[in-house]
Design a protein around this motif. Structure first.
Motif, PDB file in Angstrom:
ATOM      1  N   ILE A  79       3.997  -2.684  -3.266  1.00  9.77           N
ATOM      2  CA  ILE A  79       3.758  -1.244  -3.106  1.00  9.77           C
ATOM      3  C   ILE A  79       2.490  -0.989  -2.295  1.00  9.77           C
ATOM      4  CG2 ILE A  79       3.285   0.900  -4.324  1.00  9.77           C
ATOM      5  CD1 ILE A  79       5.085  -0.098  -6.571  1.00  9.77           C
ATOM      6  N   GLN A  80       1.434  -1.770  -2.528  1.00 10.43           N
ATOM      7  CA  GLN A  80       0.212  -1.581  -1.750  1.00 10.43           C
ATOM      8  C   GLN A  80       0.482  -1.781  -0.261  1.00 10.43           C
ATOM      9  OE1 GLN A  80      -3.214  -0.697  -2.842  1.00 10.43           O
ATOM     10  NE2 GLN A  80      -2.971  -0.230  -0.674  1.00 10.43           N
ATOM     11  N   ASN A  81       1.218  -2.819   0.076  1.00 10.89           N
ATOM     12  CA  ASN A  81       1.576  -3.061   1.470  1.00 10.89           C
ATOM     13  C   ASN A  81       2.381  -1.897   2.037  1.00 10.89           C
ATOM     14  OD1 ASN A  81       2.187  -4.634   3.958  1.00 10.89           O
ATOM     15  ND2 ASN A  81       4.254  -4.679   3.093  1.00 10.89           N
ATOM     16  N   ALA A  82       3.300  -1.368   1.231  1.00 14.51           N
ATOM     17  CA  ALA A  82       4.120  -0.245   1.685  1.00 14.51           C
ATOM     18  C   ALA A  82       3.260   0.979   1.993  1.00 14.51           C
ATOM     19  CB  ALA A  82       5.169   0.090   0.627  1.00 14.51           C
ATOM     20  N   MET A  83       2.259   1.244   1.159  1.00 17.97           N
ATOM     21  CA  MET A  83       1.372   2.373   1.421  1.00 17.97           C
ATOM     22  C   MET A  83       0.577   2.149   2.698  1.00 17.97           C
ATOM     23  SD  MET A  83       0.025   3.903  -2.203  1.00 17.97           S
ATOM     24  CE  MET A  83      -1.010   2.525  -2.649  1.00 17.97           C
ATOM     25  N   ASP A  84       0.176   0.916   2.931  1.00 22.50           N
ATOM     26  CA  ASP A  84      -0.566   0.599   4.154  1.00 22.50           C
ATOM     27  C   ASP A  84       0.304   0.790   5.388  1.00 22.50           C
ATOM     28  OD1 ASP A  84      -2.718  -0.032   2.539  1.00 22.50           O
ATOM     29  OD2 ASP A  84      -2.341  -2.200   2.588  1.00 22.50           O
ATOM     30  N   VAL A  85       1.579   0.421   5.284  1.00 22.13           N
ATOM     31  CA  VAL A  85       2.514   0.619   6.397  1.00 22.13           C
ATOM     32  C   VAL A  85       2.655   2.103   6.708  1.00 22.13           C
ATOM     33  CG1 VAL A  85       4.940   0.438   7.095  1.00 22.13           C
ATOM     34  CG2 VAL A  85       3.799  -1.516   6.017  1.00 22.13           C
ATOM     35  N   LEU A  86       2.836   2.914   5.676  1.00 21.92           N
ATOM     36  CA  LEU A  86       2.988   4.352   5.885  1.00 21.92           C
ATOM     37  C   LEU A  86       1.720   4.960   6.460  1.00 21.92           C
ATOM     38  CD1 LEU A  86       4.730   6.861   5.610  1.00 21.92           C
ATOM     39  CD2 LEU A  86       3.910   7.100   3.260  1.00 21.92           C
ATOM     40  N   ARG A  87       0.589   4.477   5.998  1.00 24.48           N
ATOM     41  CA  ARG A  87      -0.685   5.014   6.484  1.00 24.48           C
ATOM     42  C   ARG A  87      -0.851   4.794   7.988  1.00 24.48           C
ATOM     43  NH1 ARG A  87      -6.626   3.790   3.784  1.00 24.48           N
ATOM     44  NH2 ARG A  87      -7.825   5.182   5.135  1.00 24.48           N
ATOM     45  N   LYS A  88      -0.343   3.699   8.493  1.00 25.60           N
ATOM     46  CA  LYS A  88      -0.446   3.412   9.934  1.00 25.60           C
ATOM     47  C   LYS A  88       0.456   4.322  10.760  1.00 25.60           C
ATOM     48  CE  LYS A  88      -1.668  -1.435   9.155  1.00 25.60           C
ATOM     49  NZ  LYS A  88      -1.208  -2.854   9.249  1.00 25.60           N
ATOM     50  N   GLY A  89       1.472   4.917  10.101  1.00 23.04           N
ATOM     51  CA  GLY A  89       2.332   5.869  10.793  1.00 23.04           C
ATOM     52  C   GLY A  89       3.736   5.351  11.033  1.00 23.04           C
ATOM     53  N   VAL A  90       4.722   6.153  10.674  1.00 21.42           N
ATOM     54  CA  VAL A  90       6.118   5.851  10.949  1.00 21.42           C
ATOM     55  C   VAL A  90       6.780   7.127  11.445  1.00 21.42           C
ATOM     56  CG1 VAL A  90       6.258   4.034   9.203  1.00 21.42           C
ATOM     57  CG2 VAL A  90       6.878   6.373   8.592  1.00 21.42           C
ATOM     58  N   SER A  91       7.906   6.983  12.121  1.00 10.81           N
ATOM     59  CA  SER A  91       8.642   8.138  12.635  1.00 10.81           C
ATOM     60  C   SER A  91      10.075   8.080  12.154  1.00 10.81           C
ATOM     61  CB  SER A  91       8.612   8.157  14.171  1.00 10.81           C
ATOM     62  OG  SER A  91       9.388   9.225  14.675  1.00 10.81           O
ATOM     63  N   ALA A  92      10.508   9.158  11.509  1.00 12.78           N
ATOM     64  CA  ALA A  92      11.897   9.310  11.053  1.00 12.78           C
ATOM     65  C   ALA A  92      12.342   8.138  10.172  1.00 12.78           C
ATOM     66  CB  ALA A  92      12.840   9.469  12.241  1.00 12.78           C
ATOM     67  N   LYS A  93      11.427   7.649   9.338  1.00  6.93           N
ATOM     68  CA  LYS A  93      11.740   6.569   8.394  1.00  6.93           C
ATOM     69  C   LYS A  93      11.133   6.902   7.033  1.00  6.93           C
ATOM     70  CE  LYS A  93      13.660   3.538  11.267  1.00  6.93           C
ATOM     71  NZ  LYS A  93      15.062   3.074  11.118  1.00  6.93           N
ATOM     72  N   LYS A  94      11.812   6.453   5.978  1.00 11.25           N
ATOM     73  CA  LYS A  94      11.271   6.556   4.632  1.00 11.25           C
ATOM     74  C   LYS A  94      10.910   5.158   4.164  1.00 11.25           C
ATOM     75  CE  LYS A  94      10.372   8.468   0.589  1.00 11.25           C
ATOM     76  NZ  LYS A  94       9.414   9.561   0.361  1.00 11.25           N
ATOM     77  N   ILE A  95       9.632   4.920   3.897  1.00 12.82           N
ATOM     78  CA  ILE A  95       9.181   3.611   3.451  1.00 12.82           C
ATOM     79  C   ILE A  95       9.560   3.431   1.981  1.00 12.82           C
ATOM     80  CG2 ILE A  95       7.198   2.100   3.122  1.00 12.82           C
ATOM     81  CD1 ILE A  95       8.022   2.599   6.049  1.00 12.82           C
ATOM     82  N   VAL A  96      10.248   2.320   1.693  1.00 14.89           N
ATOM     83  CA  VAL A  96      10.833   2.082   0.370  1.00 14.89           C
ATOM     84  C   VAL A  96      10.494   0.670  -0.097  1.00 14.89           C
ATOM     85  CG1 VAL A  96      13.033   1.802  -0.876  1.00 14.89           C
ATOM     86  CG2 VAL A  96      12.714   3.723   0.700  1.00 14.89           C
ATOM     87  N   VAL A  97      10.274   0.535  -1.407  1.00 12.87           N
ATOM     88  CA  VAL A  97      10.107  -0.768  -2.049  1.00 12.87           C
ATOM     89  C   VAL A  97      11.220  -0.931  -3.075  1.00 12.87           C
ATOM     90  CG1 VAL A  97       8.647  -2.191  -3.537  1.00 12.87           C
ATOM     91  CG2 VAL A  97       7.610  -0.816  -1.716  1.00 12.87           C
ATOM     92  N   GLN A  98      11.905  -2.055  -3.031  1.00 16.10           N
ATOM     93  CA  GLN A  98      12.934  -2.369  -4.024  1.00 16.10           C
ATOM     94  C   GLN A  98      12.285  -3.033  -5.239  1.00 16.10           C
ATOM     95  OE1 GLN A  98      15.311  -4.977  -1.581  1.00 16.10           O
ATOM     96  NE2 GLN A  98      16.804  -3.380  -1.106  1.00 16.10           N
TER      97      GLN A  98
END
Length: 350
Positions: A330-349
């Protein structure tokens, strides 16, 4: 002694600290509550913003806490009064930690306590990863569009309410390629409104199928004029704002509209310089304890509209991007989102 599952969580132990995975209490459901074994968790900007800014953004949060708002999984227990959902049901749900400050309601754990009226059946055609893109987006979009203290629009229907050709009502929804914006586009369109949205040109083909009659380039230097032209001849029922500076040009459009107009902007996020004493009202969409209470205006969406609409009418957007599996991701996922994404939902299984 009754046995219960062993719970684990990604704890935020202090303001501005990194997440740490460790044991968490398993909480039995109370009245009108259920427990969900989470299969997928969606990540939102508020997650990394809270971690970065701490008391600067959510001063009421007590630590240690379990954050997160978007979950999808399987019901494993139901409390007294729950009749619509049953053990074994696949569901999406709002994790109510932010307004409740109650860690069993946080998303970043294996087992989350959810409120029945903010939980929705997932049909077989919708994956857990798709489902967890929706909860917070539904809360923000639903409250801003339909809450009586905001735009107060008519609720969506299944099948979608036909547009009244004798009274064309339009609403401007910014950021149609985002989770909140795309959800708002679909809800408003299915409520019978003509939707004009904004996005980057590369995402036009993603936003239009959601129900937008027109999509305008939000990078355009003529965006105000473009939007004016798009809603010309319509009754303009207001606007929904996402992003810094967005409310400023939306206010210009509302102020200059020729015809019936509701000079109100429901603001999901983003800075603006619209004067408080001006003709246009800009109101932040606040997720208060009342919003997740039993009298919430969101209740008919989760209980009645969405379970039917997900069977082909309403499409979870944006597309999920799974960045890992397990609470430690989850921490990695938050870091990915913080860097910026377009038209994607960051998800952790999970």
């Amino acid at each position: 002694m009754t046995q219960h599952p062993e719970n684990q969580a990604a704890w935020l132990n202090a303001s501005k600290s990194a997440l740490e995975v460790g044991p968490a209490p398993y909480t039995h459901p109370g009245h009108d509550q259920l427990v969900i074994r989470n299969a997928a968790i969606g990540i939102n900007p508020i997650d990394w913003l809270n971690q970065s800014l701490g008391e600067g953004i959510l001063p009421h949060i007590r630590y240690p806490t379990i954050f997160g708002e978007d979950i999808a999984g399987t019901v494993v227990a139901t409390g007294e009064g729950v009749t619509r959902l049953h053990v074994g049901d696949r569901v999406l749900a709002v994790a109510g930690l932010i307004p409740s400050n109650n860690t069993p309601e946080g998303a970043f754990q294996l087992y989350t306590v959810a409120r029945e009226w903010l939980t929705c059946h997932l049909p077989p055609n919708i994956s857990f990863e798709q489902g967890c893109a929706l909860p917070l987006a539904l809360v923000v979009a639903g409250l801003g569009l339909f809450g009586k203290q905001y735009l107060g629009l008519d609720l969506p229907t299944v099948p979608a309410r036909p547009k009244d050709e004798t009274r064309l009502r339009a609403v401007i929804i910014a950021g149609g390629a985002s989770a909140v914006g795309g959800t708002a586009v679909q809800l408003a369109s299915q409520a019978g409104y003509e939707v004009v949205s904004t996005s980057s040109p590369k995402n036009f083909d993603l936003v239009k199928p959601l129900g937008a009659a027109q999509v305008v380039d939000y990078h355009s230097p003529t965006i105000t004029d473009d939007l004016r032209q798009a809603v010309k001849g319509r009754e303009l029922v207001g606007a929904f704002s996402l992003g810094d500076g967005t409310a400023d040009y939306l206010a210009d459009v509302l102020n200059s509209h020729e015809g019936p107009v509701n000079k109100f902007i429901a603001r999901a996020e983003g800075k603006h310089d619209v004067p408080e004493e001006g003709d246009v009202v800009v109101k932040f969409i606040l997720i208060s304890p009342q919003v997740i209470g039993p009298d919430t205006p969101l209740r008919p969406i989760f209980e009645d509209n969405l379970p039917k609409a997900l069977d082909g009418q309403f499409v979870p957007r944006p597309t999920p991007e799974v960045v890992g599996k397990g609470l430690d991701q989850i921490q990695n996922a938050m870091d990915v989102l913080r860097k910026g994404v377009s038209a994607k939902k960051i998800v952790v299984q999970l």
